[in-house]
Design a protein around this motif. Structure first.
Motif, PDB file in Angstrom:
ATOM      1  N   LEU A 119       0.834  -1.208   0.000  1.00 45.04           N
ATOM      2  CA  LEU A 119       0.000   0.000   0.000  1.00 45.04           C
ATOM      3  C   LEU A 119       0.868   1.257   0.000  1.00 45.04           C
ATOM      4  CD1 LEU A 119      -2.774   1.323   0.103  1.00 45.04           C
ATOM      5  CD2 LEU A 119      -2.673   1.182   2.604  1.00 45.04           C
ATOM      6  N   LEU A 120       1.904   1.285   0.858  1.00 39.82           N
ATOM      7  CA  LEU A 120       2.803   2.433   0.884  1.00 39.82           C
ATOM      8  C   LEU A 120       3.491   2.612  -0.463  1.00 39.82           C
ATOM      9  CD1 LEU A 120       4.572   2.289   4.366  1.00 39.82           C
ATOM     10  CD2 LEU A 120       3.129   4.117   3.489  1.00 39.82           C
ATOM     11  N   GLY A 121       3.944   1.508  -1.055  1.00 39.39           N
ATOM     12  CA  GLY A 121       4.615   1.575  -2.337  1.00 39.39           C
ATOM     13  C   GLY A 121       3.726   2.165  -3.419  1.00 39.39           C
ATOM     14  N   GLU A 122       2.439   1.850  -3.379  1.00 38.24           N
ATOM     15  CA  GLU A 122       1.491   2.409  -4.351  1.00 38.24           C
ATOM     16  C   GLU A 122       1.252   3.893  -4.088  1.00 38.24           C
ATOM     17  OE1 GLU A 122      -3.298   2.224  -5.317  1.00 38.24           O
ATOM     18  OE2 GLU A 122      -2.369   0.619  -4.139  1.00 38.24           O
ATOM     19  N   ASP A 233      -0.125  12.934   0.305  1.00 38.47           N
ATOM     20  CA  ASP A 233       0.064  13.276  -1.096  1.00 38.47           C
ATOM     21  C   ASP A 233       1.265  12.530  -1.662  1.00 38.47           C
ATOM     22  OD1 ASP A 233      -2.068  15.057  -1.446  1.00 38.47           O
ATOM     23  OD2 ASP A 233      -0.949  16.685  -0.506  1.00 38.47           O
ATOM     24  N   GLY A 234       1.059  11.882  -2.808  1.00 42.18           N
ATOM     25  CA  GLY A 234       2.134  11.171  -3.482  1.00 42.18           C
ATOM     26  C   GLY A 234       2.877  12.062  -4.461  1.00 42.18           C
ATOM     27  N   VAL A 235       3.853  11.482  -5.167  1.00 43.75           N
ATOM     28  CA  VAL A 235       4.727  12.245  -6.062  1.00 43.75           C
ATOM     29  C   VAL A 235       3.929  12.959  -7.145  1.00 43.75           C
ATOM     30  CG1 VAL A 235       6.659  12.105  -7.670  1.00 43.75           C
ATOM     31  CG2 VAL A 235       6.616  10.630  -5.655  1.00 43.75           C
ATOM     32  N   ILE A 236       3.014  12.259  -7.807  1.00 46.49           N
ATOM     33  CA  ILE A 236       2.270  12.858  -8.915  1.00 46.49           C
ATOM     34  C   ILE A 236       1.438  14.031  -8.436  1.00 46.49           C
ATOM     35  CG2 ILE A 236       0.476  12.409 -10.635  1.00 46.49           C
ATOM     36  CD1 ILE A 236       1.575   9.533 -10.805  1.00 46.49           C
ATOM     37  N   GLU A 237       0.832  13.905  -7.274  1.00 44.02           N
ATOM     38  CA  GLU A 237       0.033  14.999  -6.716  1.00 44.02           C
ATOM     39  C   GLU A 237       0.919  16.194  -6.385  1.00 44.02           C
ATOM     40  OE1 GLU A 237      -3.646  16.670  -5.126  1.00 44.02           O
ATOM     41  OE2 GLU A 237      -3.178  15.032  -6.495  1.00 44.02           O
ATOM     42  N   MET A 238       2.092  15.952  -5.808  1.00 46.54           N
ATOM     43  CA  MET A 238       2.963  17.061  -5.410  1.00 46.54           C
ATOM     44  C   MET A 238       3.592  17.764  -6.602  1.00 46.54           C
ATOM     45  SD  MET A 238       4.804  15.944  -1.845  1.00 46.54           S
ATOM     46  CE  MET A 238       5.519  14.410  -2.406  1.00 46.54           C
ATOM     47  N   LEU A 239       3.690  17.074  -7.739  1.00 47.19           N
ATOM     48  CA  LEU A 239       4.248  17.695  -8.934  1.00 47.19           C
ATOM     49  C   LEU A 239       3.186  18.367  -9.804  1.00 47.19           C
ATOM     50  CD1 LEU A 239       6.924  15.125 -10.190  1.00 47.19           C
ATOM     51  CD2 LEU A 239       7.325  17.376  -9.194  1.00 47.19           C
ATOM     52  N   ALA A 240       1.931  18.332  -9.369  1.00 46.81           N
ATOM     53  CA  ALA A 240       0.840  18.857 -10.197  1.00 46.81           C
ATOM     54  C   ALA A 240       1.056  20.320 -10.582  1.00 46.81           C
ATOM     55  CB  ALA A 240      -0.488  18.692  -9.469  1.00 46.81           C
ATOM     56  N   GLY A 241       1.629  21.110  -9.693  1.00 47.26           N
ATOM     57  CA  GLY A 241       1.852  22.519 -10.006  1.00 47.26           C
ATOM     58  C   GLY A 241       3.244  22.823 -10.496  1.00 47.26           C
ATOM     59  N   GLN A 242       4.067  21.799 -10.697  1.00 48.76           N
ATOM     60  CA  GLN A 242       5.472  21.991 -11.109  1.00 48.76           C
ATOM     61  C   GLN A 242       5.646  21.549 -12.559  1.00 48.76           C
ATOM     62  OE1 GLN A 242       7.484  23.408  -8.930  1.00 48.76           O
ATOM     63  NE2 GLN A 242       6.154  23.268  -7.155  1.00 48.76           N
ATOM     64  N   THR A 320       9.354  -0.929  -9.959  1.00 49.34           N
ATOM     65  CA  THR A 320       8.234  -1.061  -9.031  1.00 49.34           C
ATOM     66  C   THR A 320       6.990  -1.542  -9.750  1.00 49.34           C
ATOM     67  OG1 THR A 320       6.781   0.149  -7.503  1.00 49.34           O
ATOM     68  CG2 THR A 320       7.726   1.415  -9.313  1.00 49.34           C
ATOM     69  N   ASP A 321       6.227  -2.385  -9.081  1.00 47.81           N
ATOM     70  CA  ASP A 321       4.911  -2.809  -9.587  1.00 47.81           C
ATOM     71  C   ASP A 321       3.840  -1.778  -9.285  1.00 47.81           C
ATOM     72  OD1 ASP A 321       5.787  -5.267 -10.564  1.00 47.81           O
ATOM     73  OD2 ASP A 321       5.570  -6.231  -8.615  1.00 47.81           O
ATOM     74  N   ASN A 322       4.190  -0.741  -8.529  1.00 53.93           N
ATOM     75  CA  ASN A 322       3.183   0.184  -8.020  1.00 53.93           C
ATOM     76  C   ASN A 322       3.047   1.477  -8.805  1.00 53.93           C
ATOM     77  OD1 ASN A 322       2.348  -1.402  -5.705  1.00 53.93           O
ATOM     78  ND2 ASN A 322       4.400  -1.016  -4.904  1.00 53.93           N
ATOM     79  N   MET A 323       3.873   1.675  -9.832  1.00 51.09           N
ATOM     80  CA  MET A 323       3.717   2.845 -10.686  1.00 51.09           C
ATOM     81  C   MET A 323       2.394   2.729 -11.438  1.00 51.09           C
ATOM     82  SD  MET A 323       5.603   5.559 -11.459  1.00 51.09           S
ATOM     83  CE  MET A 323       7.333   5.079 -11.379  1.00 51.09           C
ATOM     84  N   PRO A 324       1.575   3.779 -11.465  1.00 51.83           N
ATOM     85  CA  PRO A 324       0.275   3.665 -12.152  1.00 51.83           C
ATOM     86  C   PRO A 324       0.450   3.402 -13.643  1.00 51.83           C
ATOM     87  CG  PRO A 324       0.772   5.956 -11.595  1.00 51.83           C
ATOM     88  CD  PRO A 324       1.781   5.113 -10.890  1.00 51.83           C
TER      89      PRO A 324
END
Length: 416
Positions: A119-122, A233-242, A320-324
Motif C-alpha cells: 500500500l505504501l509503495g502504491e 500526497d504522493g509524487v504525482i500529486e505534489m508535482l501537479a503545479g510543477q 516497481t509494480d506500483n507505478m500507475p
C-alpha cells in the motif's frame, strides 16, 4: 536511525526484529526500500524547507545596471503523516496447525507487513488527500460568481479555513492559508476565467473560477477545506503545479526510447549520475530491456545499498509494480504510465517522514514487534466475543519533496 533508508538500516542494524521487518518491506517495494526516512518525533504535523527553483545567471555589460534575481525560492512546507494499518485475527483453535499460537501470530504479522509495504509503495506515487475547498461569502458565491474548483497539495483540512479577499478595482483575488503570516500576491480573476491563486507560501494554492457574474464591490470570505481521504500526497500529486519538471512521451502518448530516459536524467540538476535514481514501472522496464537487446547490448548491474540493481548510463534503476499504468495522455486513454528520475534525501527530490509510535504496553495491548519507520506490531489479546486473538500493524508516514530541481517526470509512456 533517522535519515537512513530501509536498505541501509537492513545492512547496518544487528537488531534481528528491525532486520526482518526492513527486509520484508524492501522485498515488497524497491522504491520504498531506498527512500531515506526522517522521524517527526511523536507529532504527526511536521515542516520542512522546499527549494523551488534555481536562480538564473546572465551576462551584463560593464557599468550596466544589475537587479536581484527572484527565481530561487525556499518555502516552508507544513504536512502531516497519515496512519496506515492492517489488522488480522488468529483463531486460537486453529493455531496448533500453524505451529502454535506464537508462530501463527508471527505469520499474521509478516502478512500485515507485506500488505502495508504494498500500500505504501502504491501511494508513494498515487496518494492524494483529495482536499476540496468551499468558498463561503454571500456576495462572492452568487450564481456564476466565484468558486474553488481545485486545491493544491499539502493542505491540511483540519487546520482551519483559508481567507479569501476580492478587490474590485482590477478584479483581484488573494488568499491566505492558516499557517501563513499574510496574503499571497494578488491575481487577476476576471469574469469567465480560471486562475491559480497562491498564499504567502508560494507552494500553497487554490484554483479560483469566476463565472459570468461581475462583482460590484470589494468583499472577503473564507474557504472551508474538507478532505475525502486519509492518504498522504504522493509524487504525482505534489508535482501537479510543477509543470517545468514534467516532460511527455508525445501529445497522444508514445513508446519509451533511450533518448527520453537520457532527457529525463538530464533534468535532475547538480548531482552525479550515481546519486540519481530512475524509477520505472515493471512494464517500462520490460520495454527498456527490449531497447537494450535491440542494440545488441546487455543490462548493466551496479551496487546500491549492498544489493545489485540494473542501471542505465550509470544511473541505478528501481523497478516497481506500483507505478500507475492507467494514466491518460491525449487520445491514449487509460493505458499510459510514467517514469521518474530523482535523488533522495533532505536536499533531494524525495524524502520519507514518519511519526514514532510510543510503543508502550497497555492492559489490552502489548508490543509484539517493533521495526524501522516507526512501525509497530501490536498483540491485542483475545476477543471478548470470539475465540481468537488479534494482531495489528501500524505506522504513520508521509512523503516530502524538498527540492523540485532534483526530480523530473516522464509521463504518457505507452506499451509495451
Amino acid at each position: 536511525m533517522a535519515d537512513l533508508s530501509l536498505a541501509q538500516i537492513y545492512g547496518a542494524t544487528r537488531d534481528p526484529e528491525f532486520k526482518l521487518i526492513a527486509d520484508t518491506l524492501i522485498k515488497n517495494d524497491q522504491v520504498l526500500g531506498n527512500i531515506p526516512l526522517k522521524s517527526t518525533g511523536t507529532q504527526s504535523v511536521f515542516g520542512y524547507r522546499r527549494k523551488i527553483a534555481n536562480s538564473t545567471t546572465a551576462f551584463i555589460a560593464r557599468g550596466g545596471s544589475m537587479s536581484s534575481n527572484v527565481a530561487y525560492k525556499e518555502v516552508q512546507i507544513l504536512a502531516k503523516t497519515r496512519r496506515i494499518y492492517d489488522q488480522q485475527g488468529v483463531d486460537r483453535s486453529d493455531a496448533g496447525d500453524a505451529g502454535g499460537l506464537v508462530e501463527a501470530k508471527a505469520k499474521r504479522a509478516a502478512s500485515s507487513l507485506a500488505s502495508l509495504a504494498l500500500l505504501l509503495g502504491e501511494k508513494i506515487w498515487t496518494g492524494a488527500q483529495n482536499v476540496t475547498g468551499t468558498l463561503v461569502g454571500a456576495a462572492l458565491t452568487v450564481a456564476n460568481g466565484f468558486s474553488i474548483t481545485n486545491v493544491g497539495p499539502h493542505v491540511i483540512a483540519d487546520r482551519g479555513p483559508w481567507l479569501f479577499k476580492y478587490t474590485h478595482s482590477g478584479t483581484l483575488v488573494q488568499v491566505k492559508a492558516p499557517n501563513d503570516p499574510d496574503y499571497g500576491t494578488a491575481v487577476t480573476v476576471g469574469t469567465n476565467t480560471v486562475a491559480k491563486v497562491y498564499s504567502y507560501n508560494s507552494d500553497s494554492w487554490v484554483e479560483v473560477t469566476h463565472g459570468s457574474q461581475a462583482m460590484s464591490a470589494n468583499d472577503s470570505g473564507t474557504i472551508v477545506m474538507s478532505g475525502s481521504s486519509e492518504e498522504f500526497d504522493g509524487v504525482i500529486e505534489m508535482l501537479a503545479g510543477q509543470t517545468d519538471r514534467i516532460i511527455y512521451a508525445g501529445d497522444n502518448g508514445g513508446a519509451l526510447t533511450m533518448a527520453m530516459l537520457d532527457q529525463l536524467i538530464g533534468m535532475v540538476k547538480g548531482e552525479s549520475r550515481a546519486n540519481i535514481r530512475l524509477c520505472l514501472a515493471e512494464k517500462s522496464f520490460r520495454a527498456y530491456m527490449a531497447l537494450v537487446r535491440a542494440t545488441g547490448g546487455g543490462i548493466t548491474m551496479m551496487d546500491l545499498a549492498g544489493a545489485p540493481v540494473p542501471s542505465h548510463a550509470g544511473v541505478p534503476i528501481l523497478v516497481t509494480d506500483n507505478m500507475p499504468t492507467t494514466r491518460t495522455r491525449g487520445s491514449a486513454s487509460g493505458v499510459c504510465t510514467a517514469a521518474f528520475a530523482t535523488t533522495f534525501g533532505e536536499d533531494g527530490g524525495l524524502m520519507g517522514y514518519y511519526t514514532d509510535d510510543p510503543g508502550e504496553n497497555e492492559p489490552n495491548a502489548t508490543v509484539f514487534n517493533k521495526g524501522p519507520m516507526g512501525l509497530t506490531v501490536w498483540d491485542l489479546g483475545m476477543s471478548g466475543t470470539a475465540h481468537n486473538s488479534t494482531i495489528r500493524t501500524v505506522c504513520h508516514f508521509a512523503l516530502g519533496l524538498p527540492n523540485t530541481a532534483k526530480i523530473a517526470m516522464l509521463d504518457g509512456i505507452t506499451g509495451p
